[in-house]
Design a protein around this motif. Structure first.
Motif, mmCIF file in Angstrom:
data_model
loop_
_atom_site.group_PDB
_atom_site.id
_atom_site.type_symbol
_atom_site.label_atom_id
_atom_site.label_comp_id
_atom_site.label_asym_id
_atom_site.label_seq_id
_atom_site.Cartn_x
_atom_site.Cartn_y
_atom_site.Cartn_z
ATOM 1 N N ARG A 358 4.579 4.765 -9.798
ATOM 2 C CA ARG A 358 5.102 5.842 -8.953
ATOM 3 C C ARG A 358 4.055 6.911 -8.684
ATOM 4 O O ARG A 358 4.005 7.492 -7.586
ATOM 5 N N ALA A 359 3.191 7.149 -9.654
ATOM 6 C CA ALA A 359 2.142 8.154 -9.467
ATOM 7 C C ALA A 359 1.200 7.765 -8.333
ATOM 8 O O ALA A 359 0.526 8.631 -7.771
ATOM 9 N N CYS A 360 1.163 6.495 -7.975
ATOM 10 C CA CYS A 360 0.296 6.041 -6.882
ATOM 11 C C CYS A 360 0.933 6.224 -5.514
ATOM 12 O O CYS A 360 0.372 5.763 -4.508
ATOM 13 N N ASN A 361 2.065 6.879 -5.458
ATOM 14 C CA ASN A 361 2.727 7.056 -4.155
ATOM 15 C C ASN A 361 1.912 7.941 -3.216
ATOM 16 O O ASN A 361 1.889 7.726 -2.010
ATOM 17 N N THR A 362 1.228 8.968 -3.789
ATOM 18 C CA THR A 362 0.336 9.816 -2.994
ATOM 19 C C THR A 362 -0.918 10.106 -3.809
ATOM 20 O O THR A 362 -0.899 10.059 -5.048
ATOM 21 N N ALA A 363 -1.985 10.419 -3.097
ATOM 22 C CA ALA A 363 -3.232 10.747 -3.791
ATOM 23 C C ALA A 363 -3.066 11.984 -4.656
ATOM 24 O O ALA A 363 -3.624 12.065 -5.764
ATOM 25 N N GLU A 364 -2.286 12.967 -4.179
ATOM 26 C CA GLU A 364 -2.084 14.210 -4.938
ATOM 27 C C GLU A 364 -1.333 13.938 -6.235
ATOM 28 O O GLU A 364 -1.647 14.505 -7.286
ATOM 29 N N GLU A 396 -14.975 4.953 -9.928
ATOM 30 C CA GLU A 396 -15.941 3.939 -9.529
ATOM 31 C C GLU A 396 -15.827 3.600 -8.046
ATOM 32 O O GLU A 396 -16.761 3.136 -7.423
ATOM 33 N N GLU A 397 -14.634 3.798 -7.475
ATOM 34 C CA GLU A 397 -14.383 3.480 -6.075
ATOM 35 C C GLU A 397 -13.848 4.723 -5.383
ATOM 36 O O GLU A 397 -13.527 5.722 -6.035
ATOM 37 N N ASP A 398 -13.738 4.661 -4.033
ATOM 38 C CA ASP A 398 -13.165 5.816 -3.346
ATOM 39 C C ASP A 398 -11.696 5.938 -3.718
ATOM 40 O O ASP A 398 -11.083 5.002 -4.257
ATOM 41 N N SER A 399 -11.117 7.099 -3.435
ATOM 42 C CA SER A 399 -9.780 7.415 -3.946
ATOM 43 C C SER A 399 -8.722 6.433 -3.449
ATOM 44 O O SER A 399 -7.823 6.044 -4.212
ATOM 45 N N ALA A 400 -8.820 6.003 -2.183
ATOM 46 C CA ALA A 400 -7.822 5.077 -1.648
ATOM 47 C C ALA A 400 -7.902 3.729 -2.359
ATOM 48 O O ALA A 400 -6.877 3.136 -2.736
ATOM 49 N N GLN A 401 -9.109 3.223 -2.554
ATOM 50 C CA GLN A 401 -9.271 1.942 -3.250
ATOM 51 C C GLN A 401 -8.853 2.053 -4.712
ATOM 52 O O GLN A 401 -8.237 1.136 -5.274
ATOM 53 N N GLN A 404 -5.114 1.902 -4.967
ATOM 54 C CA GLN A 404 -4.650 0.521 -4.829
ATOM 55 C C GLN A 404 -4.863 -0.247 -6.128
ATOM 56 O O GLN A 404 -3.996 -1.016 -6.578
ATOM 57 N N ALA A 405 -6.009 -0.016 -6.761
ATOM 58 C CA ALA A 405 -6.327 -0.733 -7.992
ATOM 59 C C ALA A 405 -5.410 -0.315 -9.131
ATOM 60 O O ALA A 405 -4.936 -1.161 -9.914
ATOM 61 N N VAL A 406 -5.148 0.981 -9.252
ATOM 62 C CA VAL A 406 -4.248 1.475 -10.308
ATOM 63 C C VAL A 406 -2.850 0.908 -10.101
ATOM 64 O O VAL A 406 -2.199 0.453 -11.051
ATOM 65 N N PHE A 407 -2.385 0.918 -8.851
ATOM 66 C CA PHE A 407 -1.043 0.397 -8.576
ATOM 67 C C PHE A 407 -0.959 -1.086 -8.950
ATOM 68 O O PHE A 407 0.009 -1.516 -9.599
ATOM 69 N N ALA A 408 -1.950 -1.859 -8.553
ATOM 70 C CA ALA A 408 -1.930 -3.295 -8.839
ATOM 71 C C ALA A 408 -1.927 -3.563 -10.341
ATOM 72 O O ALA A 408 -1.186 -4.423 -10.837
ATOM 73 N N ALA A 409 -2.755 -2.805 -11.079
ATOM 74 C CA ALA A 409 -2.818 -3.012 -12.532
ATOM 75 C C ALA A 409 -1.523 -2.577 -13.207
ATOM 76 O O ALA A 409 -1.026 -3.257 -14.123
ATOM 77 N N ALA A 410 -0.967 -1.448 -12.771
ATOM 78 C CA ALA A 410 0.291 -0.980 -13.360
ATOM 79 C C ALA A 410 1.429 -1.938 -13.023
ATOM 80 O O ALA A 410 2.306 -2.209 -13.867
ATOM 81 N N ARG A 411 1.408 -2.471 -11.818
ATOM 82 C CA ARG A 411 2.423 -3.446 -11.407
ATOM 83 C C ARG A 411 2.349 -4.700 -12.279
ATOM 84 O O ARG A 411 3.390 -5.215 -12.735
ATOM 85 N N ALA A 412 1.141 -5.168 -12.510
ATOM 86 C CA ALA A 412 0.976 -6.363 -13.340
ATOM 87 C C ALA A 412 1.472 -6.121 -14.758
ATOM 88 O O ALA A 412 2.133 -6.986 -15.366
ATOM 89 N N LEU A 413 1.168 -4.942 -15.312
ATOM 90 C CA LEU A 413 1.627 -4.627 -16.662
ATOM 91 C C LEU A 413 3.148 -4.517 -16.714
ATOM 92 O O LEU A 413 3.788 -5.008 -17.657
ATOM 93 N N ALA A 414 3.744 -3.893 -15.683
ATOM 94 C CA ALA A 414 5.203 -3.776 -15.641
ATOM 95 C C ALA A 414 5.858 -5.152 -15.535
ATOM 96 O O ALA A 414 6.864 -5.431 -16.214
ATOM 97 N N GLU A 415 5.290 -6.056 -14.704
ATOM 98 C CA GLU A 415 5.837 -7.413 -14.572
ATOM 99 C C GLU A 415 5.721 -8.168 -15.897
ATOM 100 O O GLU A 415 6.621 -8.934 -16.267
ATOM 101 N N GLN A 416 4.649 -7.926 -16.605
ATOM 102 C CA GLN A 416 4.463 -8.579 -17.901
ATOM 103 C C GLN A 416 5.539 -8.117 -18.883
ATOM 104 O O GLN A 416 6.059 -8.927 -19.668
#
Length: 779
Positions: A358-364, A396-401, A404-416
């Motif tokens: 949920r924290a990945c919903n906005t950059a802020e 390591e990457e720009d804020s938008a990327q 996306q990376a944080v969301f994908a990793a958090a999603r994978a952990l939640a699915e696990q």
């Protein structure tokens, strides 16, 4: 001080300090050693309080506290010796304050106590001191957390300052209570529990025995209770009884809010007495949000208590919905706790990675979520293996990327941890659609399924589904679908506001032939959302039980205002609109309610109501402020209402108010805006028949601007005014001009032109009629 007279001082010193401060602000000189070297290039002598302030601050920043003290002591003494008598008290107090701040920064106990004693002596010896300037110094808050002696001396100084402010005569009871409150906390921090309880009791007694001339209200009692309940939890009833007695005549929504605040005190009292289960049970009433955005929800107590009670799953759910609702406005402590649970290898709750999703919903929101865990500049990735996996891309990457990376990793952990959890589906549907991975039809299907499975009936899910359906089906078709269920006041209000913003941006994209019907369907949906929210909140007010987002009186007031607008403009339910504005005012008054009442009365053509509502709006705006207050918009209606009521002689009162307001707004009497000129002209017209002298004076001030005006209706109104003043020839000339200016581009303008022509025809008829002898006038 430089005794040889070679020091940089006066204007030259100020310029030097300007350069140093500018370089520091721009980052050109950030090292303390660089600053120190520049300060030591030549002797410096401050010759005013301002330069003492600036110079000693720079010395401290450069790390030379001895030089800073020399500026305060030596240069300060020289400035004080030359000061006028009336300036000496303030100078002495400021110099003592600088000494106090330096000593506190250096953590030197004896100099700190000396400076506190010096300040107390100044307060006692110099009655001309402006003590109010020093009552709320931030350094006092720091000092009250030092050792007990310093803390108590600081409290004594605060008390002396309060007592030296004559304007606080009506607040002596509170000041004494606050004095004892601060003593209680200082004593409690240092383990003097019996003395702390005695001081807390003295604070309570100070309010209980306050004289009738003392200003003590429920907020004072709640502030005192919030500060002392952990020290004297057994005194809970004293706070409850006082608040209840002081607010017995308040509107029901306000009393319910106060009940929530008292429930919070009760929960904290139970916790202080060691009854953790009881405290958590009390949270069912205490957690009701008292902010219109869903904040002020007692999470800063309930969430740590849930962890303390090892009710981890409930804690995770509580943290998730707090972050879900408030996003970037979340409580930092919630984010820190989430990070602590993510770092705990034994905690496998799905709610913690859902919080990160949920924290990945906005950059802020993500920035706030991450920064809460980075106290002291710690690298987030080093907190735990889970943090390395979730936040490895951050930085390591720009804020938008990175997001996306944080969301994908958090999603994978939640699915696990909880495969196919409905909230994973819900959050991922919006995220994937935003990233272009799924189309709107798929998104809508996923959202609908997740909402059904997870019992999601919040406004954000409802709007996400609405938006996906609009993208898939179009706005007109989506508005034909059944309305969502929104079982809380906040959810109903926020959904209504959000779809309103969407419609405002997209209605023009609807085919013209469907636009009116689409707008009507939108109003039905928005009104239904507001009415659901209103019903939820009113059930809570009536029973004291309901959804945690049903308790905020100001939210209810805003809901009443928005629903009243729909009733007024789109459904012509004028009496219902009046009732809603009155309920809103009783719950939490704000200016838009008074403006709304006036608009309703104008729509009802209720002359008496117009005058009354205008009077209320005027006085409320004057007392409380109203940035959108524009008397140009309504005083023409007020003057017309007074004319209809045969109260023409009250129009000059309003005219005086109008002219004063216009001048305060910077309007030039000789070059008025169209609105400003128009309302003065309307007042002149309504004055003409019964108050011709006042009307003539007003006309003389605006005649030139009216005659030069190119707006047909205003020129015509000027002609009507002259007609009322029996200045027929001038009126006829203006009617002719008004007719020439009328573009006849729509039905209303054509009607105006016809009316003007009729008036001119009547004038011509009167001009052709033979003059009567004086003895025929009666015929």
């Amino acid at each position: 001080m430089d005794i040889n007279g070679n020091a940089l001082t006066g204007a030259q010193l100020e310029q030097f300090l300007d350069r140093l401060e500018a370089d520091l602000e721009e980052g050109n000189s950030t090292e303390a050693a660089d600053l120190l070297a520049r300060l030591r290039t030549r002797p410096l002598r401050a010759d005013s309080l301002e330069s003492i302030d600036r110079l000693h601050t720079l010395w401290m920043r450069a790390g030379d506290s001895a030089a800073a003290q020399a500026v305060v002591n030596d240069d300060g003494a020289a400035v004080l010796a030359l000061a006028q008598r009336e300036a000496r008290a303030g100078l002495r107090m400021h110099l003592a304050l600088y000494r106090l701040q330096i000593a506190n920064y250096l953590d030197e106990e004896e100099p700190t106590r000396q400076a506190l004693g010096e300040m107390r002596a100044i307060v006692a010896e110099m009655p001309d001191l402006d003590a109010n300037r020093y009552r709320q110094l931030r350094v006092f808050d720091s000092l009250e957390r030092r050792n007990l002696d310093i803390a108590l001396e600081t409290v004594e100084l605060r008390n002396a300052l309060d007592g030296a402010v004559a304007q606080r005569a009506a607040f002596r009871a509170w000041d004494h209570a606050d004095y004892q409150r601060r003593r209680a906390w200082a004593l409690s921090r240092h383990g003097s529990d019996d003395e702390a309880r005695a001081a807390a009791g003295a604070a309570i007694l100070a309010l209980q025995t306050a004289d009738a001339d003392q200003d003590v209200d429920e907020d004072d009692w709640l502030r005192l209770g919030g500060a002392l309940i952990a020290i004297v939890p057994e005194r809970l009833a004293a706070f409850q009884q006082a608040v209840t007695a002081l607010t017995a005549d308040r509107a029901l929504p306000q009393r319910r809010e106060l009940e929530v605040r008292l429930a919070r005190l009760a929960a904290r009292a139970l916790h202080a007495q060691g009854d953790l289960p009881g405290a958590l049970d009390a949270c069912s009433a205490a957690r009701h949000s008292l902010s219109s955005d869903g904040g002020d929800d007692f999470i800063e107590y309930e969430l740590p208590w849930l962890i303390e009670a090892q009710r981890v799953e409930e804690a995770g759910r509580r943290a998730f919905f707090h972050i879900y609702q408030l996003e970037a406005e979340m409580w930092d402590g919630a984010a820190r706790l989430v990070h602590a649970r993510l770092a705990d290898a034994d905690d496998d709750s799905v709610w913690w990675p859902l919080c990160a999703m949920r924290a990945c919903n906005t950059a802020e929101t993500l920035e706030r979520f991450i920064s809460a865990a980075q106290e002291g500049g710690q690298d987030l990735r080093t907190l735990s293996p889970v943090h390395e996996a979730l936040f490895g891309a951050v930085g390591e990457e720009d804020s938008a990327q990175a997001m996306q990376a944080v969301f994908a990793a958090a999603r994978a952990l939640a699915e696990q941890r909880s495969p196919r959890h409905p909230w994973i589906t819900r959050l991922a549907a919006v995220h994937d659609a935003g990233a272009g991975r799924i189309d709107a039809t798929t998104q809508a299907a996923l959202l609908y399924a997740a909402a059904q499975e997870g019992g999601m009936d919040d406004n954000r899910t409802a709007y996400a589904l609405f938006h996906a359906r609009v993208q898939s089906l179009g706005l007109p078709q989506t508005l034909k679908l059944p309305h969502p269920s929104l079982p809380s006041g906040l959810w109903g209000y926020d959904f209504g506001v959000t779809i309103g913003s969407y419609l405002e941006e997209h209605l023009d994209s609807v085919p013209a032939e469907l636009r009116n019907e689409t707008y009507r369907d939108f109003i039905k949906l928005q009104t239904a959302a507001y009415e659901q929210g209103q019903a939820c909140m009113e059930r809570y007010f009536a029973s004291g039980g309901g959804h945690p987002y049903d308790a905020c009186a100001h939210l209810y007031s805003m809901m009443c205002n928005n629903l009243a607008i729909n009733y007024r403009y789109d459904e012509r339910r004028y009496e219902d609109a009046v009732d809603l504005h009155r309920r809103g005012i009783a719950a939490s008054p704000f200016a838009e309610h008074y403006a709304g009442l006036l608009s309703v009365r104008i729509a009802m053509k209720d002359a008496e109501g117009i005058v009354s509502a205008a009077e209320q709006l005027w006085h409320y705006a004057a007392e409380h402020g109203y940035s959108r207050h524009d008397p140009n918009e309504y005083l023409g209606e007020v003057s017309q209402a007074l004319y209809k009521l045969d109260r023409d002689r009250e129009i000059p009162i309003w005219l005086e108010r109008l002219v004063k307001w216009q001048r305060e707004e910077g309007l030039d009497d000789d070059n008025l805006s169209t609105d400003a000129l128009g309302v003065r002209l309307q007042m002149a017209f309504n004055l003409a028949h019964s108050c011709p002298e006042e009307a003539s004076v007003l006309w003389s001030r605006i005649a030139r601007q009216v005659e030069a005006c190119s707006v047909s209706w205003m020129v015509c109104l000027g002609a009507d005014t002259l007609h009322g003043l029996h200045r027929r020839a001038e009126a006829a000339a203006l009617y002719e001009r008004a007719l020439a200016l009328n573009p006849r581009s729509n039905e209303y303008e054509c009607d105006d032109a016809s009316a003007i022509e009729e008036k001119l025809a009547l004038y011509r008829t009167e001009a052709k009629a033979p003059a009567k002898s004086w003895w025929q006038v009666w015929k």
